[in-house]
Design an enzyme around this catalytic site. Structure first.
Site, short mmCIF file in Angstrom:
data_model
loop_
_atom_site.label_atom_id
_atom_site.label_comp_id
_atom_site.label_asym_id
_atom_site.label_seq_id
_atom_site.Cartn_x
_atom_site.Cartn_y
_atom_site.Cartn_z
N GLU A 32 0.82 -1.21 0.00
CA GLU A 32 0.00 0.00 0.00
C GLU A 32 0.85 1.26 0.00
O GLU A 32 1.92 1.29 0.59
CB GLU A 32 -0.85 0.03 1.28
CG GLU A 32 -1.83 -1.08 1.36
CD GLU A 32 -2.57 -1.08 2.70
OE1 GLU A 32 -3.20 -2.09 3.00
OE2 GLU A 32 -2.51 -0.08 3.43
N CYS A 35 3.22 8.27 1.57
CA CYS A 35 3.59 7.28 2.58
C CYS A 35 3.88 5.96 1.85
O CYS A 35 2.99 5.39 1.22
CB CYS A 35 2.42 7.13 3.55
SG CYS A 35 2.65 5.84 4.75
N CYS A 84 5.02 -7.61 7.71
CA CYS A 84 5.94 -7.10 8.73
C CYS A 84 6.11 -8.15 9.81
O CYS A 84 5.17 -8.87 10.13
CB CYS A 84 5.37 -5.81 9.32
SG CYS A 84 6.46 -5.02 10.52
N CYS A 123 3.54 -5.50 16.26
CA CYS A 123 2.87 -4.49 17.10
C CYS A 123 1.38 -4.82 17.16
O CYS A 123 0.75 -5.04 16.13
CB CYS A 123 3.07 -3.08 16.54
SG CYS A 123 4.80 -2.59 16.44
N CYS A 175 -1.36 -2.88 15.03
CA CYS A 175 -1.07 -2.58 13.62
C CYS A 175 -1.56 -3.69 12.69
O CYS A 175 -1.23 -4.87 12.86
CB CYS A 175 0.43 -2.37 13.46
SG CYS A 175 0.89 -1.97 11.77
N GLY A 216 5.57 -2.42 6.77
CA GLY A 216 6.94 -2.87 6.95
C GLY A 216 7.74 -2.02 7.92
O GLY A 216 7.33 -0.93 8.31
N SER A 265 10.31 6.15 9.73
CA SER A 265 9.70 5.77 11.00
C SER A 265 10.12 4.35 11.39
O SER A 265 10.07 3.43 10.57
CB SER A 265 8.18 5.85 10.86
OG SER A 265 7.55 5.50 12.06
N SER A 313 8.54 5.14 16.84
CA SER A 313 7.22 4.74 17.35
C SER A 313 7.38 4.29 18.79
O SER A 313 7.77 3.16 19.06
CB SER A 313 6.67 3.60 16.48
OG SER A 313 6.58 4.04 15.15
N ASN A 325 -5.97 3.95 15.44
CA ASN A 325 -6.92 3.59 14.40
C ASN A 325 -7.43 2.20 14.71
O ASN A 325 -6.64 1.26 14.78
CB ASN A 325 -6.12 3.53 13.09
CG ASN A 325 -6.80 4.27 11.99
OD1 ASN A 325 -7.97 4.05 11.72
ND2 ASN A 325 -6.03 5.13 11.36
N CYS A 384 -2.28 1.70 8.14
CA CYS A 384 -1.37 0.69 7.59
C CYS A 384 -1.96 -0.70 7.42
O CYS A 384 -2.48 -1.27 8.35
CB CYS A 384 -0.19 0.49 8.53
SG CYS A 384 0.80 1.90 8.74
N1 SAH Z 1 7.41 -0.01 11.13
C1 SAH Z 1 7.51 1.42 11.23
C2 SAH Z 1 6.72 2.18 10.18
C3 SAH Z 1 5.36 1.70 9.81
S1 SAH Z 1 3.99 2.10 10.81
C4 SAH Z 1 7.16 1.87 12.61
O1 SAH Z 1 6.74 1.05 13.41
O2 SAH Z 1 7.36 3.05 12.92
C5 SAH Z 1 3.83 3.84 10.83
C6 SAH Z 1 3.28 4.38 12.14
O3 SAH Z 1 1.89 4.03 12.30
C7 SAH Z 1 3.98 3.82 13.36
O4 SAH Z 1 4.17 4.84 14.31
C8 SAH Z 1 3.01 2.80 13.87
O5 SAH Z 1 3.23 2.49 15.20
C9 SAH Z 1 1.70 3.50 13.61
N2 SAH Z 1 0.50 2.65 13.59
C10 SAH Z 1 0.38 1.39 13.14
N3 SAH Z 1 -0.89 0.96 13.32
C11 SAH Z 1 -1.57 1.96 13.89
C12 SAH Z 1 -2.92 2.12 14.32
N4 SAH Z 1 -3.82 1.13 14.22
N5 SAH Z 1 -3.25 3.31 14.85
C13 SAH Z 1 -2.36 4.33 14.97
N6 SAH Z 1 -1.08 4.24 14.59
C14 SAH Z 1 -0.68 3.06 14.07
#
Ligand code: SAH
Length: 343
Positions: A93, A106, A113, A117, A120, A160, A192, A215, A291, A333
């Site tokens: 995406e 973005c 990934c 997390c 995510c 990723g 990030s 993050s 989100n 994401c």
């Molecule tokens: N892997 C990297 C970049 C991808 S995610 C990272 O972890 O930073 C980009 C950002 O979106 C990160 O800060 C991640 O923690 C956040 N993110 C992922 N899912 C999310 C969600 N459901 N709500 C809010 N932020 C989210």
């Protein structure tokens, strides 16, 4: 013989390739410009290159491309989300966002990934493979072509973990900023990471001028390990120490991303711990209401994020609440890719 992915080669590498196939070095610059400035996808369109050399190029190299598998436009804020299909049918995406100062993209750096997390969507179905430098770059080129406008900023915040694909990401940064190519300033790039400490240290040494975004999402080890398994390998204190070093080495301010999750990390106590943790670091905290992902029971609202911001501002921490873009098209994401693949 496997053909070389020519869009992943730097100008230096392309020069070496030209010499190795018995051609003059200056040809590399011409070809590089066809690929990265005029952005052709077929050697036969390179009109100042002889038919003989074009045939040779076709034998040795391939020009990768991406196909738009889906394209969703937000009715609220002009955000456009692309699902791009790669040559092996994997999908990633890319999100185009409009800000007052221009268009920002973005991009994804991996298919899936491994970081796990909890909040995510990109990680739920696991990891497939790294993206090649060309596949990261093509997200920019194809989107620019599709929207017909110049994109001025890039955030590596799609699917990723960029520092888990370190080499290809650094190569992408080299390619996207190459003066002979599209020449985007790395001042307009944000990378990030979920907190891969060795990668942060290596990146600091390169002094690239990009913005590092970390993050963080939780100010203590217990809570962070609960929502981000990476914290068990590199804990919060090691992470903060590495970002401090990054600021010292590069002179650049870092951003801490903090997804506000009701009942998990959004209390006054969390704000106090966070303020303590990042005290004295040249940084900025970016708050985003989490989100909701349908598999996970995490919730938040703009009001919660604003409440948390007030706590932080009261403690002298520089914090903003990020605008939520594309909420009607599932712009968070990994959600579109999973829908499309029925994952
Ligand atoms: N892997 C990297 C970049 C991808 S995610 C990272 O972890 O930073 C980009 C950002 O979106 C990160 O800060 C991640 O923690 C956040 N993110 C992922 N899912 C999310 C969600 N459901 N709500 C809010 N932020 C989210």
């Amino acid at each position: 013989m496997k053909k070389i992915d020519i869009l992943s080669l730097s100008l230096d590498e392309l020069e070496a390739e030209m010499i190795s196939i018995g051609e003059k070095k200056f040809r590399a610059k011409q070809i590089f410009q066809w690929l990265h400035v005029k952005q052709v996808r077929d050697f036969n369109e390179m009109s100042n290159i002889s038919l003989e050399l074009r045939t040779k190029l076709n034998e040795h190299f391939c020009i990768k491309s991406l196909i738009i598998a889906r394209r969703l436009e937000s009715c609220i804020d002009n955000t456009v989300k692309y699902l791009y299909r790669l040559s092996d049918d994997a999908c990633v995406e890319t999100v185009l966002m409009e800000y007052n100062h221009g268009l920002s993209l973005c991009v994804s750096t991996q298919v899936g990934c491994k970081m796990g997390c909890k909040f995510c969507a990109s990680t739920i179905a696991g990891f497939e493979r790294n993206l090649e430098p060309s596949e990261i770059l093509l997200q920019l080129y194809e989107t620019q072509k599709d929207c017909g406008k110049k994109i001025s900023g890039i955030v590596l915040m799609g699917i990723g973990e960029p520092l888990d694909n370190y080499q290809n990401v650094v190569k992408f940064l080299e390619l996207v900023s190459a003066p002979e190519g599209c020449g985007l300033s790395l001042r307009h790039v944000t990378l990030s990471t979920c907190g891969l400490v060795p990668g942060i240290r290596k990146l600091a040494e390169l002094k690239l001028g990009l913005t590092l975004s970390v993050s963080l999402h939780c100010p203590d080890n217990e809570g962070r390990s609960e929502i981000m398994p990476v914290n068990k390998s590199y804990n919060v204190y090691e992470l903060i120490a590495a970002t401090k070093e990054y600021v010292q080495k590069t002179g650049r301010r870092v951003t801490y991303e903090y997804a506000v999750i009701d009942g998990v990390n959004s209390g006054k106590n969390d704000a106090i711990k966070l303020a303590q943790l990042i005290k004295g670091i040249n940084c900025h905290v970016n708050l985003i209401p989490v989100n909701s992902v349908k598999e996970r029971n995490y919730h938040s609202s703009r009001e919660s994020a604003i409440r948390f911001q007030k706590y932080l501002l009261g403690l002298g921490v520089n914090a903003t609440v990020r605008r939520t873009l594309g909420s009607d098209i599932n712009a968070a994401c990994g959600q579109l890719r999973r829908e499309a693949a029925g994952m």
